[in-house]
Design a protein around this motif. Sequence first.
Motif, short mmCIF file in Angstrom:
data_model
loop_
_atom_site.label_atom_id
_atom_site.label_comp_id
_atom_site.label_asym_id
_atom_site.label_seq_id
_atom_site.Cartn_x
_atom_site.Cartn_y
_atom_site.Cartn_z
N THR A 98 17.94 20.53 12.83
CA THR A 98 16.95 19.52 12.44
C THR A 98 15.67 19.67 13.26
OG1 THR A 98 18.71 17.95 11.85
CG2 THR A 98 16.52 17.03 12.24
N ALA A 99 15.82 19.86 14.56
CA ALA A 99 14.65 19.95 15.45
C ALA A 99 13.78 21.17 15.15
CB ALA A 99 15.11 20.00 16.91
N THR A 100 14.40 22.25 14.66
CA THR A 100 13.66 23.50 14.42
C THR A 100 13.40 23.74 12.93
OG1 THR A 100 15.73 24.75 14.31
CG2 THR A 100 14.67 24.58 16.47
N PRO A 105 11.88 37.43 21.95
CA PRO A 105 11.08 37.99 23.06
C PRO A 105 9.92 37.08 23.46
CG PRO A 105 11.62 39.71 21.48
CD PRO A 105 12.03 38.41 20.85
N GLU A 106 9.26 36.49 22.47
CA GLU A 106 8.13 35.61 22.79
C GLU A 106 8.59 34.38 23.57
OE1 GLU A 106 5.21 36.52 18.91
OE2 GLU A 106 6.72 34.92 18.83
N VAL A 107 9.74 33.82 23.18
CA VAL A 107 10.25 32.62 23.85
C VAL A 107 10.70 32.95 25.27
CG1 VAL A 107 12.11 30.90 23.82
CG2 VAL A 107 10.88 31.44 21.71
N SER A 142 9.97 25.84 21.23
CA SER A 142 9.28 27.12 20.98
C SER A 142 9.81 27.79 19.72
CB SER A 142 9.46 28.05 22.19
OG SER A 142 8.79 27.54 23.32
N PHE A 143 11.12 27.76 19.54
CA PHE A 143 11.68 28.33 18.32
C PHE A 143 11.22 27.55 17.09
CE2 PHE A 143 15.13 30.21 21.10
CZ PHE A 143 14.77 31.53 20.86
N ALA A 144 11.04 26.24 17.25
CA ALA A 144 10.55 25.42 16.13
C ALA A 144 9.15 25.86 15.71
CB ALA A 144 10.54 23.95 16.52
N GLN A 145 8.41 26.45 16.63
CA GLN A 145 7.07 26.97 16.32
C GLN A 145 7.13 28.39 15.76
OE1 GLN A 145 4.84 26.56 19.99
NE2 GLN A 145 5.43 24.40 20.20
N ARG A 146 8.35 28.82 15.46
CA ARG A 146 8.61 30.13 14.83
C ARG A 146 8.29 31.31 15.75
NH1 ARG A 146 7.17 29.40 8.38
NH2 ARG A 146 7.91 27.25 8.21
#
Length: 492
Positions: A166-168, A265-267, A257-261
């Motif tokens: 839900t959060a992501t 590696p970026e996270v 951060s994952f919710a922002q797609r």
Amino acid sequence: IEVDPRLWLARSQLGINLMRMGQEDEPRKQLEMCYDNGYRNEETVNSLRLLDSYKNFVTFKDETTILKLQKKEAELLYPYFEAELKRSIATYEKKYKMKLPGPVQVEVYPDHEDFAVRTMGMPGLGALGVTFGEVIAMDSPSGRPPGEFHWASTLWHEMSHVYILTATNHRVPRWFTEGLAVHEETEVSPEWGDRMTPDIVVAIRDKKLLPVAELDRGFIRPQYPMQVIVSYYQAGRICDYIQSRWGADKLLDMVHSFAQRKTTPEVIRADLGLAPEEFDKQFLDWLDKDVGQTVANFDKWRTSLKDLVEQAKNKNYDEVLKEGDEVRRMYPDYVYAANPYEFMAEADLAKGNKQAAAAVLTDYEKMGGRSPQSLKQLASLEEELGKPTEAAATLDRLNYIYPVNDEQLHRHLGDLWFAQGNYTGAIREYNAVIASHPLDKASAQFNLARAYFAAGRKDLAEEHLFASLEAAPDYRPAQKLLLQMKDSNEGK
């Protein structure tokens, strides 16, 4: 379907996926349309049969939960499932700093293949639970052999998925949502969650753990038979490591951060301040400090365990105790079949050392051992050693592993809690006895009546006392309690 209303494959998949969203009426309409027009593949037929079976389920609803249980075990399981559902919601709302947009639906299947059809449309699924957004389908405790799985741990695992998906908005790597859910199981209790299996030890020894940037591959495209299980373990330990080094809030930062797609590696770079390759190196160093000795001793442990099994088979109890201590030190996580804890307890009892047997079974319990027989044996020893509080706690653990088909468990735990003044616990357990449809209905109803009376709930005490006397009008304990209640009312 809008382009081609007679594309039955698409219509069938629509029905199956609407079922996954927790619906019943519209899926039935779509699937029956397929069936009536000759499209009768396995998924369509299996799903329709499953929908037909829902008449055998009862649904409990409130503002935050929808719980579906099979009628035959609903009365017994409802108090346990409802309590854990509420506890998990309260915990995750605080931990993840969010509320769900609607009620979460949990469906509990005593037939494992019904659960598999609910998930895939086909039998043969190895999982214990599956989450579709705000809908969870899972095995009932009765759907697996006693001690094979911990239903409460599975429920908390799946509830973590509900919040994280839900959060992501479902935009989260598989490794992270699974790893966080595995991590949450042992956050509830160190005894919960699965232990490190021999397959995992071998994978670590053979350096088969994947880089974090590629860990999804271990879930989605496994290269060897047990890689999915290994990947669950690795992902869970990664989340353990992140919390131990950066704190629990860092895991929540990663969720956002994952919710922002962002990619893995970026996270890792943004939230942990490390290149993924450096993170892998530091994680493996941390893991080695924790399990390195077990991994290094694995071949020796395996040989020693085989010898221990032989010594136990031949009842060489002195050798069992001597070798067993070394075997469990080499691989303390091993609580599965033919484990040293149970062999040593058997040897201690054979030599008349109940204190030592209780001590080793307590270690087994704390390490996550789930054998109902061994845990009951521990509770019995704790009682004999004058530790009724510990005995009650041990038996209560079984309620989260295998509370079904065990009237004696609930009756005895109720007695222990009643003697300790825990009337709320006693009421729950005596209710479970009644839900088990005991042959001795009079004593079952009487026990519940006396627990309600001790808790000051005289109306319910009276109701169950009359039920006891209805089952056996000459039942002396019930007659005595009736006089006691009458005197109490008159004194009032």
